[in-house]
Design a protein around this motif. Structure first.
Motif, PDB file in Angstrom:
ATOM      1  N   TYR A   1       0.789  -1.142  -0.109  1.00 44.48           N
ATOM      2  CA  TYR A   1      -0.001   0.090  -0.046  1.00 44.48           C
ATOM      3  C   TYR A   1       0.910   1.167  -0.090  1.00 44.48           C
ATOM      4  O   TYR A   1       2.271   1.281   0.262  1.00 44.48           O
ATOM      5  CB  TYR A   1      -0.902  -0.161   1.345  1.00 44.48           C
ATOM      6  N   LYS A   2       0.180   2.383  -0.310  1.00 44.70           N
ATOM      7  CA  LYS A   2       0.977   3.581  -0.566  1.00 44.70           C
ATOM      8  C   LYS A   2       0.379   4.436   0.888  1.00 44.70           C
ATOM      9  O   LYS A   2      -0.688   4.208   1.101  1.00 44.70           O
ATOM     10  CB  LYS A   2       0.690   4.406  -1.661  1.00 44.70           C
ATOM     11  N   THR A   3       1.320   5.234   1.464  1.00 48.07           N
ATOM     12  CA  THR A   3       1.010   6.130   2.234  1.00 48.07           C
ATOM     13  C   THR A   3       1.764   7.461   2.201  1.00 48.07           C
ATOM     14  O   THR A   3       2.781   7.445   1.638  1.00 48.07           O
ATOM     15  CB  THR A   3       1.061   5.574   3.827  1.00 48.07           C
ATOM     16  N   VAL A   4       1.250   8.601   2.732  1.00 50.82           N
ATOM     17  CA  VAL A   4       2.177   9.810   2.962  1.00 50.82           C
ATOM     18  C   VAL A   4       2.829   9.993   4.378  1.00 50.82           C
ATOM     19  O   VAL A   4       2.153   9.644   5.246  1.00 50.82           O
ATOM     20  CB  VAL A   4       1.180  11.074   2.394  1.00 50.82           C
ATOM     21  N   ILE A   5       4.188  10.323   4.111  1.00 54.26           N
ATOM     22  CA  ILE A   5       4.900  10.275   5.080  1.00 54.26           C
ATOM     23  C   ILE A   5       5.746  11.636   5.302  1.00 54.26           C
ATOM     24  O   ILE A   5       5.965  12.245   4.244  1.00 54.26           O
ATOM     25  CB  ILE A   5       5.791   9.091   5.627  1.00 54.26           C
TER      26      ILE A   5
ATOM     27  N   HIS B   1      15.048  17.494   5.890  1.00 56.22           N
ATOM     28  CA  HIS B   1      13.513  17.203   6.038  1.00 56.22           C
ATOM     29  C   HIS B   1      12.899  16.909   4.751  1.00 56.22           C
ATOM     30  O   HIS B   1      13.363  17.549   3.639  1.00 56.22           O
ATOM     31  CB  HIS B   1      12.887  18.423   6.764  1.00 56.22           C
ATOM     32  N   ILE B   2      11.956  16.196   4.730  1.00 57.35           N
ATOM     33  CA  ILE B   2      11.106  15.750   3.577  1.00 57.35           C
ATOM     34  C   ILE B   2       9.956  15.684   4.047  1.00 57.35           C
ATOM     35  O   ILE B   2       9.377  14.900   4.818  1.00 57.35           O
ATOM     36  CB  ILE B   2      11.430  14.457   3.019  1.00 57.35           C
ATOM     37  N   TYR B   3       8.799  16.609   3.434  1.00 57.39           N
ATOM     38  CA  TYR B   3       7.557  16.582   3.996  1.00 57.39           C
ATOM     39  C   TYR B   3       6.332  16.152   3.058  1.00 57.39           C
ATOM     40  O   TYR B   3       6.633  16.443   1.911  1.00 57.39           O
ATOM     41  CB  TYR B   3       7.140  18.056   4.253  1.00 57.39           C
ATOM     42  N   SER B   4       5.373  15.274   3.499  1.00 50.74           N
ATOM     43  CA  SER B   4       4.477  14.845   2.542  1.00 50.74           C
ATOM     44  C   SER B   4       4.776  14.270   1.277  1.00 50.74           C
ATOM     45  O   SER B   4       4.372  14.659   0.324  1.00 50.74           O
ATOM     46  CB  SER B   4       3.386  16.071   2.190  1.00 50.74           C
TER      47      SER B   4
ATOM     48  N   VAL C   1       4.618   0.759   0.659  1.00 51.07           N
ATOM     49  CA  VAL C   1       5.006  -0.232   1.774  1.00 51.07           C
ATOM     50  C   VAL C   1       4.658  -1.431   1.121  1.00 51.07           C
ATOM     51  O   VAL C   1       3.737  -1.641   0.707  1.00 51.07           O
ATOM     52  CB  VAL C   1       4.415  -0.090   3.156  1.00 51.07           C
ATOM     53  N   TYR C   2       5.709  -2.548   1.210  1.00 49.92           N
ATOM     54  CA  TYR C   2       5.590  -3.482   0.313  1.00 49.92           C
ATOM     55  C   TYR C   2       5.727  -4.847   1.560  1.00 49.92           C
ATOM     56  O   TYR C   2       6.569  -5.187   2.069  1.00 49.92           O
ATOM     57  CB  TYR C   2       6.829  -3.838  -0.460  1.00 49.92           C
ATOM     58  N   ASN C   3       4.338  -5.060   1.841  1.00 49.06           N
ATOM     59  CA  ASN C   3       4.144  -6.007   3.053  1.00 49.06           C
ATOM     60  C   ASN C   3       2.905  -7.186   2.834  1.00 49.06           C
ATOM     61  O   ASN C   3       2.654  -7.537   3.751  1.00 49.06           O
ATOM     62  CB  ASN C   3       3.668  -5.099   4.518  1.00 49.06           C
ATOM     63  N   ALA C   4       2.623  -7.419   1.375  1.00 50.21           N
ATOM     64  CA  ALA C   4       1.839  -8.282   1.099  1.00 50.21           C
ATOM     65  C   ALA C   4       2.187  -9.692   1.409  1.00 50.21           C
ATOM     66  O   ALA C   4       3.265 -10.146   1.580  1.00 50.21           O
ATOM     67  CB  ALA C   4       1.635  -8.397  -0.502  1.00 50.21           C
ATOM     68  N   LEU C   5       1.271 -10.501   1.726  1.00 50.63           N
ATOM     69  CA  LEU C   5       1.300 -11.801   1.995  1.00 50.63           C
ATOM     70  C   LEU C   5       2.066 -12.664   0.947  1.00 50.63           C
ATOM     71  O   LEU C   5       1.861 -12.337  -0.103  1.00 50.63           O
ATOM     72  CB  LEU C   5       0.012 -12.680   2.394  1.00 50.63           C
TER      73      LEU C   5
END
Length: 142
Positions: free
Chosen positions: A60-64, A105-108, A113-117
């Motif tokens: 999945y993708k997420t913003v960090i 600093h890197i924002y937004s 995340v590669y976490n698939a079964l």
């Protein structure tokens, strides 16, 4: 007086109206589409149409935000070292070297995340609705 719930199983039983809820183990047999064989029942393989996979067990993708705290970040120059410094007396450097960054600093930014079964992984699964639906709880560390 309400009886305090002491287990996840009791909580799920209450949420499912007392229907049998069981935690079972499975082994991932296929990733796409997902197929999980239930351990101790080699005939029972559950598929994607009756299995819920939580987001944390998928890609999945997420913003960090990335903010340097107590650690350090070094920045390497190009392999050929080509860049210039306006240093003392206009000197430049063509030798590959590192730069220690005081802040970083890197924002937004979007991160994947590669976490698939994966095939062969063992998982804990919640079986509910008389074994007609399954919810993968998490991986089991071997």
């Amino acid at each position: 007086m309400e009886i305090e719930k002491t287990s996840i199983k009791q909580l799920f039983q209450e949420m499912t109206g007392g229907n049998a809820v069981e935690v079972v183990q499975g082994i991932v047999k296929s990733e796409n589409p997902i197929k999980i064989q239930i351990i101790n029942d080699e005939k029972l393989v559950v598929g994607e149409n009756i299995t819920y996979i939580p987001r944390h067990l998928t890609d999945y993708k997420t913003v960090i935000d990335i903010v340097q705290k107590d650690g350090s970040v070094d920045s390497k120059t190009k392999k050929d070292g080509s860049h210039s410094h306006s240093g003392v007396h206009g000197q430049t450097s063509a030798t590959p070297h590192s730069h220690a960054l005081e802040t970083f600093h890197i924002y937004s930014v979007e991160m994947t995340v590669y976490n698939a079964l994966k095939v062969g992984e063992k998982v804990h699964i919640l079986s509910f609705n008389q074994g007609k639906q399954y919810y993968v709880l998490d991986r089991v560390e071997l």
